[in-house]
Design an enzyme around this catalytic site. Structure first.
Site, mmCIF file in Angstrom:
data_model
loop_
_atom_site.group_PDB
_atom_site.id
_atom_site.type_symbol
_atom_site.label_atom_id
_atom_site.label_comp_id
_atom_site.label_asym_id
_atom_site.label_seq_id
_atom_site.Cartn_x
_atom_site.Cartn_y
_atom_site.Cartn_z
ATOM 1 N N ASP A 162 0.944 -1.702 0.265
ATOM 2 C CA ASP A 162 0.386 0.009 -0.035
ATOM 3 C C ASP A 162 0.715 1.238 -0.179
ATOM 4 O O ASP A 162 2.038 1.400 0.361
ATOM 5 C CB ASP A 162 -0.815 -0.051 1.528
ATOM 6 C CG ASP A 162 -2.332 0.739 0.760
ATOM 7 O OD1 ASP A 162 -3.459 0.381 1.144
ATOM 8 O OD2 ASP A 162 -2.323 2.516 0.935
ATOM 9 N N ASP A 201 -8.204 -5.250 -2.076
ATOM 10 C CA ASP A 201 -8.952 -4.119 -1.253
ATOM 11 C C ASP A 201 -9.563 -2.773 -1.724
ATOM 12 O O ASP A 201 -9.660 -1.728 -1.534
ATOM 13 C CB ASP A 201 -9.909 -4.346 0.577
ATOM 14 C CG ASP A 201 -10.656 -4.216 0.478
ATOM 15 O OD1 ASP A 201 -12.064 -4.149 -0.037
ATOM 16 O OD2 ASP A 201 -10.754 -3.742 1.953
ATOM 17 N N LYS A 235 -12.276 -5.912 -4.765
ATOM 18 C CA LYS A 235 -13.483 -5.655 -4.449
ATOM 19 C C LYS A 235 -13.643 -4.953 -6.185
ATOM 20 O O LYS A 235 -12.906 -4.142 -6.771
ATOM 21 C CB LYS A 235 -13.287 -4.537 -4.018
ATOM 22 C CG LYS A 235 -14.139 -3.245 -3.648
ATOM 23 C CD LYS A 235 -14.063 -1.948 -2.367
ATOM 24 C CE LYS A 235 -13.667 -2.438 -1.324
ATOM 25 N NZ LYS A 235 -13.549 -1.352 -0.355
#
Length: 247
Positions: A111, A151, A191
């Site tokens: 991330d 996600d 997602k």
């Protein structure tokens, strides 16, 4: 902040019990009505409360738990890559299930936001869209993954179709990465937002996996357009004619 008594309807909030419902008072010039509604919803969300009790970093952990309870695609001994991992809830869940440890980490997350260290998790602080990211993930894991999780979602603009398209793009990039690195029989979970522009993505997933499911776990808010695409059992021998989704 005002607290009133409100009866819950079961689930993580308790079965027919009473709890304190928290209201946020508005002070002139300090908070908008929409922000106040969001804060009240967050403060009174049973999944938020339960995540604090269970030690998860976000309510999103329960989405992965619920999806896995239904499809059982996460298993002990697997190697996992988690895209868009902040704040770390999915890494916590997957690491626990697969039995990852600091001595032999089986989970690698990435991330661009900082994520505080987690036991058994290698975390890369960089943008997954960077050209070096895919190879760095494989190098950190030391082998091909059994499961790729994503996600990732683009920051919302408030315009539903724009938000959908931006998030589907991230889902496509994640899917292309998964198709490039998964072990035979591996799985992909990502997602997406409902909006009708994911036909190319679905076609590609159906060509390369045995089954593809649309999943909306109970932990996803009912009013949200969020859903998850779960592609199971990667057909590694399928010849890919081209790389459909470019970094």
């Amino acid at each position: 902040m005002k607290k009133t008594t409100k009866k819950t309807a079961g689930g993580y909030g308790g079965s027919g019990s009473h709890k304190l419902y928290q209201r946020v008072k508005k002070k002139a010039g300090t908070i908008t009505a929409s922000s106040r509604r969001w804060l009240e919803r967050h403060l009174n969300d049973p999944y938020v409360h339960q995540s604090k009790v269970d030690g998860y970093r976000s309510r999103a952990a329960y989405k992965l738990i619920e999806i896995n309870q239904r499809y059982k695609f996460l298993k002990k001994g697997q190697k996992i890559i988690d895209l868009g991992a902040a704040p770390g809830g999915w890494c916590q869940v997957s690491g626990c299930i697969v039995g990852s440890s600091d001595e032999k980490p089986s989970v690698v997350g990435i991330d661009y936001l900082h994520v505080d260290p987690l036991p058994g998790v290698v975390m890369l602080e960089m943008d997954f869209l960077h050209s070096d990211a895919p190879q760095k993930l494989i190098d950190a894991l030391g082998t091909k993954p059994d499961v790729v999780l994503s996600d990732m979602a683009a920051p919302t603009t408030g315009h539903r179709q724009t938000d959908h398209l931006r998030t589907i793009y991230l889902c496509e990039v994640a899917a292309d990465f998964a198709l490039s690195v998964l072990k035979p029989g591996g799985h992909f979970l990502a997602k997406a937002f409902q909006g009708g522009a994911e036909n190319t993505l679905l076609t590609t997933l159906k060509q390369n996996f045995k089954t593809v499911h649309h999943v909306k776990p109970p932990a996803s808010r009912s009013e949200s357009v969020e859903l998850y695409l779960l592609a199971l059992e990667f057909k590694a021998k399928t010849e890919r004619k081209e790389q459909l989704f470019l970094f």
